[in-house]
Scaffold this active site. Structure first.
Site, PDB file in Angstrom:
ATOM      1  N   ALA A 154      35.568  50.458  50.415  1.00 35.17           N
ATOM      2  CA  ALA A 154      35.922  51.486  51.404  1.00 35.17           C
ATOM      3  C   ALA A 154      34.749  52.325  51.899  1.00 35.17           C
ATOM      4  CB  ALA A 154      37.026  52.411  50.884  1.00 35.17           C
ATOM      5  N   ALA A 155      33.504  51.916  51.594  1.00 33.80           N
ATOM      6  CA  ALA A 155      32.348  52.702  52.074  1.00 33.80           C
ATOM      7  C   ALA A 155      32.384  52.829  53.599  1.00 33.80           C
ATOM      8  CB  ALA A 155      31.041  52.043  51.636  1.00 33.80           C
TER       9      ALA A 155
ATOM     10  N   TYR B 270      35.079  42.190  59.533  1.00 31.91           N
ATOM     11  CA  TYR B 270      35.295  40.736  59.539  1.00 31.91           C
ATOM     12  C   TYR B 270      35.629  40.211  58.136  1.00 31.91           C
ATOM     13  CZ  TYR B 270      34.063  35.772  59.929  1.00 31.91           C
ATOM     14  OH  TYR B 270      34.074  34.405  59.878  1.00 31.91           O
TER      15      TYR B 270
ATOM     16  N   ASP C   5      34.867  52.281  55.661  1.00 29.16           N
ATOM     17  CA  ASP C   5      36.095  52.954  56.135  1.00 29.16           C
ATOM     18  C   ASP C   5      35.946  54.472  56.004  1.00 29.16           C
ATOM     19  OD1 ASP C   5      36.976  50.307  56.081  1.00 29.16           O
ATOM     20  OD2 ASP C   5      37.872  50.552  54.094  1.00 29.16           O
TER      21      ASP C   5
ATOM     22  N   THR D  83      42.119  50.290  57.315  1.00 26.22           N
ATOM     23  CA  THR D  83      42.468  51.334  58.283  1.00 26.22           C
ATOM     24  C   THR D  83      43.146  52.532  57.608  1.00 26.22           C
ATOM     25  OG1 THR D  83      44.448  50.026  58.705  1.00 26.22           O
ATOM     26  CG2 THR D  83      42.654  49.848  60.319  1.00 26.22           C
TER      27      THR D  83
HETATM   28  P1  ADP Z   1      30.718  48.270  55.066  1.00 24.04           P
HETATM   29  O1  ADP Z   1      31.501  48.858  53.910  1.00 24.04           O
HETATM   30  O2  ADP Z   1      31.456  48.309  56.353  1.00 24.04           O
HETATM   31  O3  ADP Z   1      30.045  46.962  54.753  1.00 24.04           O
HETATM   32  P2  ADP Z   1      28.123  49.543  54.710  1.00 24.04           P
HETATM   33  O4  ADP Z   1      27.823  48.754  53.478  1.00 24.04           O
HETATM   34  O5  ADP Z   1      27.162  49.449  55.819  1.00 24.04           O
HETATM   35  O6  ADP Z   1      29.560  49.298  55.337  1.00 24.04           O
HETATM   36  O7  ADP Z   1      28.262  51.051  54.249  1.00 24.04           O
HETATM   37  C1  ADP Z   1      28.925  52.000  55.038  1.00 24.04           C
HETATM   38  C2  ADP Z   1      28.289  53.340  54.843  1.00 24.04           C
HETATM   39  O8  ADP Z   1      28.333  53.673  53.456  1.00 24.04           O
HETATM   40  C3  ADP Z   1      26.819  53.364  55.212  1.00 24.04           C
HETATM   41  O9  ADP Z   1      26.640  53.651  56.586  1.00 24.04           O
HETATM   42  C4  ADP Z   1      26.301  54.468  54.326  1.00 24.04           C
HETATM   43  O10 ADP Z   1      26.556  55.703  54.944  1.00 24.04           O
HETATM   44  C5  ADP Z   1      27.171  54.358  53.078  1.00 24.04           C
HETATM   45  N1  ADP Z   1      26.480  53.595  52.015  1.00 24.04           N
HETATM   46  C6  ADP Z   1      26.693  52.312  51.646  1.00 24.04           C
HETATM   47  N2  ADP Z   1      25.878  51.962  50.615  1.00 24.04           N
HETATM   48  C7  ADP Z   1      25.146  53.062  50.312  1.00 24.04           C
HETATM   49  C8  ADP Z   1      24.137  53.389  49.327  1.00 24.04           C
HETATM   50  N3  ADP Z   1      23.695  52.514  48.424  1.00 24.04           N
HETATM   51  N4  ADP Z   1      23.651  54.640  49.328  1.00 24.04           N
HETATM   52  C9  ADP Z   1      24.074  55.568  50.208  1.00 24.04           C
HETATM   53  N5  ADP Z   1      24.999  55.336  51.146  1.00 24.04           N
HETATM   54  C10 ADP Z   1      25.544  54.112  51.206  1.00 24.04           C
END
Ligand code: ADP
Length: 303
Positions: free
Chosen positions: A251-252, A162, A254, A30
């Site tokens: 943190a992608a 989660y 987030d 967060t």
């Molecule tokens: P979390 O970190 O919650 O698991 P994701 O893996 O779905 O979330 O990634 C969150 C966001 O990060 C995605 O919606 C996308 O915008 C970006 N992202 C993640 N991986 C990539 C990638 N390999 N290339 C481009 N964007 C990415």
């Protein structure tokens, strides 16, 4: 000025540089969202609701928040407790291993030490981690606070994030996540989270599960696959420009949320906001650590 309060736990992050060398910073799901929201929308007031200790690291966190222009009016002190801490080690193949020391952190007591609950705010953001770290009595206090904020017209935003190790089992986690979803106006389900927690394999499964919760705006992230959005107008697919030279995906999600919400609060539509969130996230994963240098983000999103 729009006011956002983000609730959760920020920890000390120690990243091993090989041998005994470590880089210390501050991060947490967060908190990362708070940082990227504020950086993307400087004219929005962002307060972080948490509890910290009275130790020197807690004091350093306050300075870090100051540097990010995050308001500390909702940061409470909890004596005899410290900040949580996690350590990341990356092996030669680039695989990351995390170790956590957070069980008795100050943040686990936030609702017990909160004396001035936020009110008259525009948006309240929390995650499944924010809920998981609380005992059941404090979870009820949190839902009372959310009910009061909703009554005042505040938008509630939820990301499940989660983390199996924070929950006794999946049934308990599902029950709490569903309760969180049911109070949300905007939700950010992640494909990986829903696969791990509910066994959902595609967006239809996710939207089907969430339909009874009547969430106004559901934004489903799925890595580079793209973003799926569902709201009263229908469903939208927003492509994501794939990043091939990924350095660190920490943190992608987030960062995406922070960018998305900054754009929405600034009046942008859902698809434009998702593209902006994806740009922020796509930049963050090209740098090590959860919080990347300010200049790196500015350069990328303004290009
Ligand atoms: P979390 O970190 O919650 O698991 P994701 O893996 O779905 O979330 O990634 C969150 C966001 O990060 C995605 O919606 C996308 O915008 C970006 N992202 C993640 N991986 C990539 C990638 N390999 N290339 C481009 N964007 C990415």
């Amino acid at each position: 000025m729009k006011k956002v309060v983000i609730f959760g736990e920020c920890m000390v992050e120690l990243v091993s540089k090989g041998g005994n060398d470590m880089i210390k910073s501050f991060a947490g799901d967060t908190y990362n969202t708070a940082v990227y929201l504020k950086r993307s929308a400087p004219n929005v007031s962002v307060s972080y609701l948490t509890a910290i200790g009275e130790d020197f690291l807690s004091n350093e966190l306050l300075f870090a928040m100051g540097d990010e222009q995050i308001n500390t009016d909702q940061v409470y002190r909890c004596s005899k407790r410290n900040l949580g801490l996690y350590m990341v080690r990356t092996d030669k193949q680039g695989e990351r291993t995390f170790a956590y020391w957070r069980d008795n952190s100050a943040a686990t007591q936030t609702l017990n030490v909160m004396t001035q609950p936020p009110q008259q705010i525009d948006m309240f953001y929390f995650s499944g981690i924010s809920v998981a770290i609380l005992d059941e009595v404090q979870r009820e206090k949190l839902f009372d606070l959310i009910a009061e904020l909703k009554h005042q017209g505040c938008e509630i935003v939820f990301d499940p994030n989660y983390r199996p190790r924070l929950w006794p089992d999946k049934d308990v986690a599902q029950a709490w996540m569903d309760r969180c979803y049911s109070v949300a106006d905007i939700a950010f389900p992640g494909g990986d989270d829903h696969l791990a927690l509910y066994g959902h394999t595609d967006a239809d499964d996710v939207f089907g599960h969430l339909a009874p919760m009547r969430i106004g705006e559901t934004v489903m992230k799925n890595g580079a696959v793209g973003v799926r959005i569902k709201n009263a107008q229908g469903q939208f697919i927003v492509p994501v420009e794939k990043v091939n030279d990924v350095v660190d995906t920490t943190a992608a999600g987030d960062a995406f949320n922070g960018g998305y919400l900054a754009a929405r609060i600034s009046g942008k539509g859902v698809t434009e906001s998702a593209s902006y969130g994806a740009k922020v996230a796509g930049t963050v994963i090209q740098h090590p650590g959860a919080i990347i240098p300010v200049e790196a983000l500015k350069k990328a999103v303004n290009s």
